[in-house]
Design an enzyme around this catalytic site. Structure first.
Site, PDB file in Angstrom:
ATOM      1  N   SER A   1      46.463  94.718 125.711  1.00 44.15           N
ATOM      2  CA  SER A   1      46.832  93.304 125.654  1.00 44.15           C
ATOM      3  C   SER A   1      45.637  92.417 125.938  1.00 44.15           C
ATOM      4  CB  SER A   1      47.949  93.011 126.659  1.00 44.15           C
ATOM      5  OG  SER A   1      49.100  93.783 126.370  1.00 44.15           O
TER       6      SER A   1
ATOM      7  N   GLY B   1      46.317 101.309 129.913  1.00 44.96           N
ATOM      8  CA  GLY B   1      47.112 101.358 128.693  1.00 44.96           C
ATOM      9  C   GLY B   1      47.452  99.984 128.157  1.00 44.96           C
ATOM     10  N   CYS B   2      48.635  99.521 128.497  1.00 44.06           N
ATOM     11  CA  CYS B   2      49.134  98.288 127.891  1.00 44.06           C
ATOM     12  C   CYS B   2      48.422  97.038 128.394  1.00 44.06           C
ATOM     13  CB  CYS B   2      50.637  98.190 128.106  1.00 44.06           C
ATOM     14  SG  CYS B   2      51.533  99.500 127.226  1.00 44.06           S
ATOM     15  N   VAL B   3      47.913  97.060 129.626  1.00 45.56           N
ATOM     16  CA  VAL B   3      47.151  95.902 130.107  1.00 45.56           C
ATOM     17  C   VAL B   3      45.851  95.791 129.325  1.00 45.56           C
ATOM     18  CG1 VAL B   3      45.951  94.873 132.067  1.00 45.56           C
ATOM     19  CG2 VAL B   3      48.189  95.946 132.398  1.00 45.56           C
TER      20      VAL B   3
END
Length: 209
Positions: free
Chosen positions: A154, A149-151
């Site tokens: 990013s 997800g966020c990794v």
């Protein structure tokens, strides 16, 4: 991963980004909810946090800036848009909910920067890219939750902003090994170098002070 798959990707995606000269370490969304068994976010990622904390200590020892991210929403999630509508556990990130607090052991230090966000990427809708550029940083080391997800979001944005990007595999985690490994594989193929904790700490130790 089969040998055929590895060989297939190596033919097209065998490149390396390499380390930069002036990195920053980013710890993405290590919040309490991922470690609380009674929370929908629970992922059993204690090993990832332990690794990230060791990398954090090495970064401080090397004089490398450390940036923590968290997710914070207005009550009701009005600033979360479609992401908030789609991903139901995001309700735990409404301002003041204890599940959104930083995980035990990751209490922010005065010299660390905190970037609060509402969407998966640490860069989207935040000042992170401008802050890194103003600090003269040419690269980022990514750790955090969740890998898929966020990794990953990013990672793609870090590369898109022109930063050499490395993802510390040991210091990332997900709620299941399948998405974790698949996303590490894909990020390593296309967007970043996926490296170990040991490689990361050795690199940080090699930097001039």
């Amino acid at each position: 991963m089969s040998d055929d798959l590895a060989a297939n990707y190596a033919r097209a995606y065998g490149g390396k980004v390499g380390f930069g000269e002036r990195p920053a370490l980013i710890l993405i969304d290590f919040c309490h909810g991922y470690f609380a068994e009674d929370c929908d976010l629970f992922a059993g990622v204690d090993a990832a946090l332990a690794s990230a904390l060791r990398v954090r200590e090495a970064a401080h020892g090397a004089g490398v800036p450390v940036i923590l991210t968290n997710v914070v929403y207005h009550p009701g999630g009005v600033d979360g848009g479609r992401f908030y509508e789609k991903a139901l556990p995001l309700r735990y990130f409404q301002r003041g909910n204890p599940m959104g607090a930083f995980a035990a052991g990751l209490e922010p230090r005065p010299e660390e920067i905190i970037v609060s966000k509402q969407y998966p990427s640490a860069f989207f809708g935040t000042s992170l890219a401008s802050t890194l550029t103003a600090m003269g940083r040419d690269s980022v080391l990514l750790t955090g939750l969740t890998t898929s997800g966020c990794v990953r979001a990013s990672c793609v944005d870090a590369m898109s902003h022109g930063f050499r990007t490395a993802v510390v595999a040991d210091a990332c985690g997900d709620r299941h090994p399948g998405p974790h490994e698949a996303n590490l594989f894909d990020m390593n193929a296309k967007y970043a170098d996926v490296i170990s904790e040991a490689e990361t700490i050795a690199y940080l130790a090699s930097l001039p002070r």
